[in-house]
Design a protein around this motif. Structure first.
Motif, mmCIF file in Angstrom:
data_model
loop_
_atom_site.group_PDB
_atom_site.id
_atom_site.type_symbol
_atom_site.label_atom_id
_atom_site.label_comp_id
_atom_site.label_asym_id
_atom_site.label_seq_id
_atom_site.Cartn_x
_atom_site.Cartn_y
_atom_site.Cartn_z
ATOM 1 N N ASP A 162 1.459 -1.365 0.405
ATOM 2 C CA ASP A 162 0.187 -0.237 -0.327
ATOM 3 C C ASP A 162 0.499 1.419 0.114
ATOM 4 O O ASP A 162 1.921 1.340 0.698
ATOM 5 N N GLU A 163 0.374 1.768 -0.875
ATOM 6 C CA GLU A 163 1.521 3.326 -1.070
ATOM 7 C C GLU A 163 2.448 3.602 -1.636
ATOM 8 O O GLU A 163 3.939 4.349 -0.534
ATOM 9 N N PHE A 164 2.468 3.463 -2.738
ATOM 10 C CA PHE A 164 3.460 3.023 -3.209
ATOM 11 C C PHE A 164 4.553 4.047 -3.219
ATOM 12 O O PHE A 164 3.743 4.725 -4.133
ATOM 13 N N MET A 165 5.304 4.323 -2.918
ATOM 14 C CA MET A 165 5.997 5.858 -2.636
ATOM 15 C C MET A 165 7.590 5.969 -2.496
ATOM 16 O O MET A 165 8.315 5.950 -1.398
ATOM 17 N N VAL A 166 8.269 6.424 -3.600
ATOM 18 C CA VAL A 166 9.630 6.316 -3.104
ATOM 19 C C VAL A 166 10.146 7.619 -3.363
ATOM 20 O O VAL A 166 10.261 8.484 -4.133
ATOM 21 N N SER A 167 10.637 8.292 -1.992
ATOM 22 C CA SER A 167 11.086 9.354 -1.509
ATOM 23 C C SER A 167 13.594 9.233 -1.284
ATOM 24 O O SER A 167 13.596 9.897 -1.040
ATOM 25 N N ASP A 168 13.396 8.176 -0.457
ATOM 26 C CA ASP A 168 14.696 7.852 -0.019
ATOM 27 C C ASP A 168 15.270 7.286 -1.552
ATOM 28 O O ASP A 168 14.937 6.256 -2.300
ATOM 29 N N VAL A 169 16.502 7.479 -1.360
ATOM 30 C CA VAL A 169 17.962 7.227 -1.850
ATOM 31 C C VAL A 169 17.718 6.124 -1.983
ATOM 32 O O VAL A 169 18.536 5.288 -2.599
ATOM 33 N N ALA A 170 17.885 5.694 -0.688
ATOM 34 C CA ALA A 170 18.705 4.183 0.026
ATOM 35 C C ALA A 170 17.423 3.474 -1.204
ATOM 36 O O ALA A 170 18.036 2.019 -1.305
ATOM 37 N N ASP A 171 16.498 3.812 -0.586
ATOM 38 C CA ASP A 171 15.432 2.667 -1.382
ATOM 39 C C ASP A 171 15.711 2.373 -2.529
ATOM 40 O O ASP A 171 15.005 1.500 -3.402
ATOM 41 N N ALA A 172 15.582 4.162 -3.074
ATOM 42 C CA ALA A 172 15.460 3.910 -4.385
ATOM 43 C C ALA A 172 16.861 2.967 -5.782
ATOM 44 O O ALA A 172 16.610 2.245 -5.880
ATOM 45 N N LEU A 173 17.885 2.682 -4.981
ATOM 46 C CA LEU A 173 18.693 2.221 -5.171
ATOM 47 C C LEU A 173 18.897 1.044 -5.630
ATOM 48 O O LEU A 173 19.907 -0.033 -6.038
ATOM 49 N N ILE A 174 17.979 0.443 -4.069
ATOM 50 C CA ILE A 174 18.028 -1.473 -3.753
ATOM 51 C C ILE A 174 16.935 -1.727 -5.282
ATOM 52 O O ILE A 174 16.325 -2.815 -5.316
ATOM 53 N N LEU A 175 15.278 -0.741 -5.069
ATOM 54 C CA LEU A 175 14.244 -1.933 -5.299
ATOM 55 C C LEU A 175 14.919 -2.340 -6.742
ATOM 56 O O LEU A 175 14.121 -2.869 -6.640
ATOM 57 N N ASN A 176 15.669 -1.959 -7.712
ATOM 58 C CA ASN A 176 15.657 -2.984 -8.980
ATOM 59 C C ASN A 176 15.906 -3.730 -8.737
ATOM 60 O O ASN A 176 15.222 -5.337 -9.085
ATOM 61 N N ARG A 177 16.986 -4.313 -7.723
ATOM 62 C CA ARG A 177 17.934 -5.504 -7.756
ATOM 63 C C ARG A 177 16.705 -5.834 -7.344
ATOM 64 O O ARG A 177 16.438 -7.507 -7.295
ATOM 65 N N LEU A 178 16.417 -5.903 -5.585
ATOM 66 C CA LEU A 178 15.281 -6.582 -5.144
ATOM 67 C C LEU A 178 13.694 -7.067 -5.927
ATOM 68 O O LEU A 178 13.923 -8.595 -5.433
ATOM 69 N N PHE A 179 13.510 -6.377 -6.452
ATOM 70 C CA PHE A 179 11.950 -6.554 -7.430
ATOM 71 C C PHE A 179 12.710 -7.932 -8.575
ATOM 72 O O PHE A 179 11.883 -8.397 -8.659
ATOM 73 N N ARG A 180 13.784 -8.132 -8.882
ATOM 74 C CA ARG A 180 13.988 -8.709 -9.882
ATOM 75 C C ARG A 180 14.198 -9.986 -9.425
ATOM 76 O O ARG A 180 13.997 -11.271 -9.630
ATOM 77 N N HIS A 181 15.015 -10.233 -8.110
ATOM 78 C CA HIS A 181 14.882 -11.213 -7.678
ATOM 79 C C HIS A 181 13.359 -11.691 -7.021
ATOM 80 O O HIS A 181 13.057 -13.001 -6.799
ATOM 81 N N LEU A 182 12.854 -11.039 -6.276
ATOM 82 C CA LEU A 182 11.492 -11.560 -6.021
ATOM 83 C C LEU A 182 10.387 -11.673 -7.650
ATOM 84 O O LEU A 182 10.030 -12.851 -7.007
ATOM 85 N N PHE A 183 10.191 -10.749 -8.228
ATOM 86 C CA PHE A 183 9.566 -11.567 -9.855
ATOM 87 C C PHE A 183 10.245 -13.027 -9.833
ATOM 88 O O PHE A 183 9.812 -13.989 -10.382
ATOM 89 N N SER A 184 11.563 -13.276 -10.184
ATOM 90 C CA SER A 184 12.443 -14.624 -10.385
ATOM 91 C C SER A 184 11.947 -15.057 -9.657
ATOM 92 O O SER A 184 12.084 -16.476 -9.748
ATOM 93 N N LYS A 185 11.400 -15.251 -8.619
ATOM 94 C CA LYS A 185 11.356 -16.566 -7.449
ATOM 95 C C LYS A 185 9.691 -16.769 -7.223
ATOM 96 O O LYS A 185 8.780 -17.123 -6.020
ATOM 97 N N GLY A 186 8.596 -15.867 -8.378
ATOM 98 C CA GLY A 186 7.682 -16.337 -8.762
ATOM 99 C C GLY A 186 6.354 -15.404 -7.698
ATOM 100 O O GLY A 186 5.396 -15.657 -7.174
ATOM 101 N N VAL A 187 6.959 -13.973 -7.420
ATOM 102 C CA VAL A 187 6.406 -13.573 -6.528
ATOM 103 C C VAL A 187 5.494 -12.473 -7.051
ATOM 104 O O VAL A 187 5.746 -11.571 -7.984
ATOM 105 N N VAL A 188 4.422 -12.299 -6.995
ATOM 106 C CA VAL A 188 3.089 -11.303 -7.396
ATOM 107 C C VAL A 188 2.898 -10.156 -7.090
ATOM 108 O O VAL A 188 2.027 -10.490 -5.588
#
Length: 499
Positions: A230-256
């Motif tokens: 809920d409320e996907f909002m990116v304002s923190d640079v620390a979050d921004a820099l890891i989101l792509n790799r994190l979600f690539r891993h999550l999606f590759s593991k079948g996450v919807v």
């Protein structure tokens, strides 16, 4: 050791055809008695043959069936034969008066959620949604196993990214979808702030691992294949820099992923530091999710009674605020308290008693606090009395960000707010504008320039978008309907504790 490479090659080869199945998985399928009986018969026959051959601990790799059982309407129906899902529940709540009838934007959105629900029901086995029949390997073990057997297990179902204006029903519709999902499925519903705090906490635990993000993604996917943010909002640079790799891993593991936001994917983290490193995440998000805008301009939160509640305008009401706080506390004596947050952090509460906390605004929003502190606060307290909320502008931009986060966390936890403020919710943020709003300002004369200087104008895209959500939520938090529901929930909780 010389036989290890050969063994690994053999495992990789057979992994495309075979699937290791535990005996518990074979006999644990409760949805289909025919399959369960067949599985029991197969197990019994195998155990019998193993016993004849003298094996006391059979270890067999079974072939994966090449066809799945056909899903009929009865598989996705309620016990009385009616079709289940979020759209059915949405219509039921409107008919019972629990919800007011939404516009066609809401109807379009709930139909998309129903379609996703139907797809997930149909492909339950492929998505490995049932927590009782899915792999029991822990996150780190799964990560180590993946080093030997490279796997690509993208879900056969795309997720859903819902965005639109404030108060259009995004969170309500997502929650309605989530509540209809079977209880035995691997699922998680969480606020985006809380989710990222959890991710950073896990990363600290896995320091020293070659790719800690992959380990974290394995742990998350092990617990939840359906992830509702809920409320996907990116304002923190620390979050921004890891989101792509994190979600690539999550999606590759079948996450919807099912998510809500006030921003379209292309507008996430707009103007943020090192945004070029964030852009690949936007493409990843659009690749794995259907993006849908709820185009309604109606703010349903403002359709309540919109009474003042405990929102008092003017410092002259500070004493009244203290009086109301004391009434809610009752006979218990308010005293300073300490809240444990995360990773050893502690939040000092000036006054607290009976589930109610009292803070001057400066103590909660002018200090270096964040979402973790606010989540910690509302795990212990259900009511916040906040004294002296100021108008926001360029001079207190950071405090404005913290106040927005505070209101988000309070709303997520369905907490009660009492406060005194310098102005009404709308007027608190009148000096906060987006870049596009700033460009629309007409050419100024000297008098107009002076007026804008007086307004302490703050041009900030993220804050400019977030303010509408905060204004809307402040309005709802002080409506009669919200306060009545809060009292009902508090009474129900008290009765449960006493029982």
């Amino acid at each position: 050791m010389r036989y290890l490479p050969r063994a690994v090659r053999q495992i990789r080869c057979f992994s495309h055809v075979y699937r290791e199945v535990s005996l518990n998985e074979l006999v644990g399928n409760r949805r289909d008695p025919i399959r369960r009986n067949f599985s029991s018969y197969f197990v019994e026959k195998y155990l019998h043959s193993a016993k004849i051959e003298g094996s006391s601990k059979p270890n067999l790799v079974f072939l994966r069936p090449f066809s799945s059982p056909v899903i009929t309407d009865s598989d996705i129906a309620t016990p009385n034969g009616e079709k289940a899902g979020p759209f059915v529940e949405y219509e039921r709540r409107i008919a019972s008066g629990e919800l007011i009838e939404g516009d066609h934007f809401q109807v379009d959105t709930i139909q998309l959620l129903q379609r996703l629900y139907d797809e997930l029901i149909e492909k339950e086995d492929e998505c490995q949604l049932d927590r009782y029949t899915s792999s029991k390997k822990a996150g780190r073990s799964r990560w180590l196993w993946s080093r030997l057997i490279p796997q690509s297990t993208y879900a056969p179902v795309k997720g859903l990214y819902l965005y639109g204006g404030v108060g259009t029903g995004k969170t309500m519709l997502m929650d309605l979808f989530y509540e209809q999902l079977p209880s035995n499925w691997r699922k998680k519903r969480i606020h985006f702030h809380d989710f990222m705090l959890n991710v950073h906490s896990r990363l600290q635990m896995h320091k020293g691992v070659a790719d800690p993000l992959e380990v974290v993604a394995a742990e998350i996917s092990d617990a939840a294949i359906i992830l509702c943010l809920d409320e996907f909002m990116v304002s923190d640079v620390a979050d921004a820099l890891i989101l792509n790799r994190l979600f690539r891993h999550l999606f590759s593991k079948g996450v919807v992923l099912v998510s809500t936001s006030n921003r379209a994917p292309d507008n996430l983290y707009e103007g943020g530091l090192q945004r070029d490193l964030f852009l690949p995440f936007i493409e990843t998000l659009k690749e794995r999710c259907v993006v849908h805008e709820i185009g309604s301009s109606v703010d349903y939160r403002k359709m309540g009674s919109a009474e003042q509640g405990y929102y008092f305008v003017g410092s002259k009401y500070n004493e009244l605020l203290k009086q109301k706080f004391q009434e809610l506390v009752g006979d218990e004596e308010p005293r300073p308290q300490v809240v444990e947050v995360v990773m050893g952090r502690r939040l000092e509460v000036p006054l607290g008693a009976n589930g109610c906390a009292y803070f001057p605004f400066e103590e909660l929003c002018d200090k270096p606090l964040g979402a973790a502190d606010y989540f910690g606060l509302f795990k212990k307290f259900h009511t916040l009395a906040l004294e002296g909320v100021p108008k926001f502008g360029a001079s207190n931009r950071t405090a404005a960000y913290r106040f927005v986060t505070l209101v988000d966390v309070m709303y997520e936890n369905k907490a009660r707010l009492l406060c005194t403020a310098e102005a009404s919710p709308i007027e608190l943020f009148e000096s906060i504008v987006t870049v596009s709003d700033a460009r629309k300002l007409s050419p100024r004369s000297s008098s107009r320039s002076q007026k804008r200087d007086d307004l302490d104008l703050c041009v900030d895209n993220e804050l400019g978008f977030a303010k509408d959500r905060t204004i809307s939520r402040l309005t709802e938090l002080n409506s009669r309907e919200f306060l009545e529901q809060f009292e009902a929930n508090l009474k129900k909780h008290s009765q449960a504790v006493e029982a």
